[in-house]
Design an enzyme around this catalytic site. Structure first.
Site, PDB file in Angstrom:
ATOM      1  N   ALA A 113       0.936  -1.290   0.054  1.00  0.00           N
ATOM      2  CA  ALA A 113      -0.031  -0.006  -0.111  1.00  0.00           C
ATOM      3  C   ALA A 113       0.749   1.214   0.060  1.00  0.00           C
ATOM      4  O   ALA A 113       0.278   2.276   0.089  1.00  0.00           O
ATOM      5  CB  ALA A 113      -0.981  -0.021   1.244  1.00  0.00           C
TER       6      ALA A 113
ATOM      7  N   SER B 288       5.441   0.742   3.120  1.00  0.00           N
ATOM      8  CA  SER B 288       6.672   0.126   3.163  1.00  0.00           C
ATOM      9  C   SER B 288       6.457  -0.970   4.243  1.00  0.00           C
ATOM     10  O   SER B 288       7.446  -1.078   5.119  1.00  0.00           O
ATOM     11  CB  SER B 288       7.937   0.956   3.584  1.00  0.00           C
ATOM     12  OG  SER B 288       9.153   0.599   3.203  1.00  0.00           O
TER      13      SER B 288
ATOM     14  N   ASP C 225      13.313   3.848   3.433  1.00  0.00           N
ATOM     15  CA  ASP C 225      12.401   3.123   4.189  1.00  0.00           C
ATOM     16  C   ASP C 225      12.914   2.360   5.388  1.00  0.00           C
ATOM     17  O   ASP C 225      12.501   2.211   6.599  1.00  0.00           O
ATOM     18  CB  ASP C 225      11.695   2.095   3.275  1.00  0.00           C
ATOM     19  CG  ASP C 225      10.941   2.557   2.205  1.00  0.00           C
ATOM     20  OD1 ASP C 225      10.934   4.085   2.051  1.00  0.00           O
ATOM     21  OD2 ASP C 225      10.498   1.896   1.156  1.00  0.00           O
TER      22      ASP C 225
HETATM   23  P1  ADP Z   1       5.427  -1.992   0.237  1.00  0.00           P
HETATM   24  O1  ADP Z   1       6.648  -2.223   0.886  1.00  0.00           O
HETATM   25  O2  ADP Z   1       4.903  -0.650  -0.071  1.00  0.00           O
HETATM   26  O3  ADP Z   1       4.035  -2.509   1.431  1.00  0.00           O
HETATM   27  P2  ADP Z   1       6.367  -3.783  -1.408  1.00  0.00           P
HETATM   28  O4  ADP Z   1       5.795  -4.394  -2.831  1.00  0.00           O
HETATM   29  O5  ADP Z   1       7.668  -2.993  -1.531  1.00  0.00           O
HETATM   30  O6  ADP Z   1       5.046  -2.840  -0.802  1.00  0.00           O
HETATM   31  O7  ADP Z   1       6.466  -4.950  -0.550  1.00  0.00           O
HETATM   32  C1  ADP Z   1       5.121  -5.949  -0.366  1.00  0.00           C
HETATM   33  C2  ADP Z   1       5.755  -7.434  -0.003  1.00  0.00           C
HETATM   34  O8  ADP Z   1       6.619  -7.601   1.199  1.00  0.00           O
HETATM   35  C3  ADP Z   1       4.707  -8.533   0.068  1.00  0.00           C
HETATM   36  O9  ADP Z   1       4.053  -8.703  -1.258  1.00  0.00           O
HETATM   37  C4  ADP Z   1       5.336  -9.532   0.867  1.00  0.00           C
HETATM   38  O10 ADP Z   1       6.058 -10.229  -0.214  1.00  0.00           O
HETATM   39  C5  ADP Z   1       6.311  -8.633   1.782  1.00  0.00           C
HETATM   40  N1  ADP Z   1       5.821  -8.609   2.895  1.00  0.00           N
HETATM   41  C6  ADP Z   1       5.533  -7.286   3.738  1.00  0.00           C
HETATM   42  N2  ADP Z   1       5.014  -7.649   4.783  1.00  0.00           N
HETATM   43  C7  ADP Z   1       4.900  -8.986   5.038  1.00  0.00           C
HETATM   44  C8  ADP Z   1       4.315  -9.807   6.045  1.00  0.00           C
HETATM   45  N3  ADP Z   1       3.752  -9.369   7.263  1.00  0.00           N
HETATM   46  N4  ADP Z   1       4.246 -11.236   5.773  1.00  0.00           N
HETATM   47  C9  ADP Z   1       4.572 -11.676   4.727  1.00  0.00           C
HETATM   48  N5  ADP Z   1       5.079 -10.980   3.508  1.00  0.00           N
HETATM   49  C10 ADP Z   1       5.139  -9.650   3.985  1.00  0.00           C
HETATM   50 MG    MG Z   2       8.415  -1.769  -0.256  1.00  0.00          MG
END
Ligand code: ADP
Ligand code: MG
Length: 369
Positions: free
Chosen positions: A108, A111, A157
């Site tokens: 979203a 990060s 981040d």
């Molecule tokens: P953002 O960092 O903006 O949320 P990103 O695409 O950089 O978006 O990172 C999201 C990805 O990080 C998810 O698709 C997943 O692979 C991983 N991720 C983040 N938090 C979790 C979590 N709590 N459990 C599993 N995977 C996670």
């Molecule tokens: Mg990210």
């Protein structure tokens, strides 16, 4: 949480919102993020062998099993790559069981990836007494995301997820990673930060992010400078004819955005939230028109918020979806939210989600529960 493991250590790390300073961390610029209240938790237990087992409550708690000697940057995988990348980057040689759970919305623009990396990095640093400083941990977590996962993210981040303090924004100089806490007491000023998640997913791994970074790097090369940080606006204007239009626009975003961050620090120091709001609005226009990473949903959220009385609003994060932020008077939150909801419905967009957050603390060790 579950009884899957009795952890030796629990650490948590927050997601973040960047108040201003977007897409300029890799240009050695300044950024001004703060940590949100939502956190990701890593519960870790040392094993007597080299096996690694990982699971996440946000991924059905399916257990993924591998081992220390199978760690290889760039290998295939899913979310677990973020965790394995951190184990690899920190040079951990011991097997571990890792359980992840948290509240940072995934993908979203808040990060969640850095929150995940930093919770794991902070926990491992503590568990194995690695002795890395917060700055070193930020660089190692970034290395995990760059080299192991393959996302060319900057250093912002991870830095803010590790170093933030409540009641403050973190001015980060991406050239030398020097940080300065800037008081950002929203509540005392009758303001809140509204986060609008458009629910549009972005795919950064092979998206436009890398292309734009390449455009900026191409300008740096052509002008024979170290980074866009070293370019003033008037110097950029003088070299305009030497650059392809697209590269010029990408560089113009970077140069003006770096200047806006420093003006925003002045505005915060003077508690001049009107000036801050205008800088936030200018940042959005620059991301929309020069850097071209906005999208109809983000523009709708921003335009609607401003038309209903937000002090300032802009898209945040990678772009092409994700979230926008709006600086709003506390009493106007509800009317701005419903106006955005209605505008989204009229345009046939997905229903947006809303969060509010106050600047919170960075990574920490949690009591064992
Ligand atoms: P953002 O960092 O903006 O949320 P990103 O695409 O950089 O978006 O990172 C999201 C990805 O990080 C998810 O698709 C997943 O692979 C991983 N991720 C983040 N938090 C979790 C979590 N709590 N459990 C599993 N995977 C996670
Ligand atoms: Mg990210």
């Amino acid at each position: 949480m579950s009884d899957w493991l009795a952890p030796d250590v629990i650490a948590s790390a927050p997601g973040r919102v960047n108040l201003i300073g977007e897409h300029i961390d890799f240009s050695q610029g300044f950024v001004l993020p703060f940590a949100i209240a939502d956190r990701t938790y890593a519960r870790i237990r040392k094993r007597g062998d080299q096996i690694i087992r990982i699971r996440s409550a946000q991924r059905s708690n399916d257990i993924i099993t591998t081992s220390i000697n199978q760690l290889a940057p760039g290998s295939d995988g899913d979310w677990e790559q973020y965790v394995l990348g951190v184990i690899w980057a920190l040079g951990i040689q011991n097997g571990v069981d890792i359980e992840i759970d948290g509240h940072v919305p995934l993908g979203a623009g808040l990060s969640s990836s850095a929150a995940l990396e930093c919770a794991v990095a902070f926990a491992l640093n503590n568990l194995f007494a690695c002795g890395y400083s917060l700055k070193e941990l930020a660089l190692l977590a970034q290395k995990a995301e760059n080299k192991y996962v393959g996302v060319p993210c900057g250093i912002m981040d991870q830095s803010v997820s590790l170093m933030a303090k409540s009641g403050s924004a973190l001015l980060l100089d991406c050239r030398d990673l020097e940080t300065r806490l800037i008081p950002f007491d929203l509540a005392a000023s009758g303001l809140q930060l509204l986060i609008i998640d458009t629910q549009v997913q972005h795919a950064l791994v092979d998206g436009g992010y890398a292309q734009r970074r390449q455009s900026c790097e191409s300008v740096v090369e052509k002008l024979a400078i170290v980074s866009l940080r070293d370019l003033s606006y008037s110097e950029l204007e003088e070299t305009k004819n030497l650059l392809p239009e697209e590269e010029y626009k990408r560089a113009r975003h970077s140069v003006t955005e770096i200047a806006r961050v420093l003006k925003a620090v002045d505005a915060l120091t003077n508690k001049d939230f009107t000036a801050l709001g205008q800088l936030i609005n200018e940042s959005h226009r620059s991301l929309r028109d020069d850097y071209e990473v906005s999208c109809p949903e983000l523009n709708c959220a921003v335009d609607t918020a401003i038309s209903i009385g937000a002090v300032g609003a802009r898209m945040v994060g990678g772009g092409f979806g994700g979230s926008a932020i709006a600086l709003v008077k506390t009493g106007e939150i509800a009317s701005i939210q419903s106006a955005i909801k209605e505008a989204f419905a009229r345009s046939g967009f997905d229903v947006p989600r809303f969060f509010t957050s106050l600047p919170s603390d960075g990574a920490r060790i949690e009591p064992l529960t």
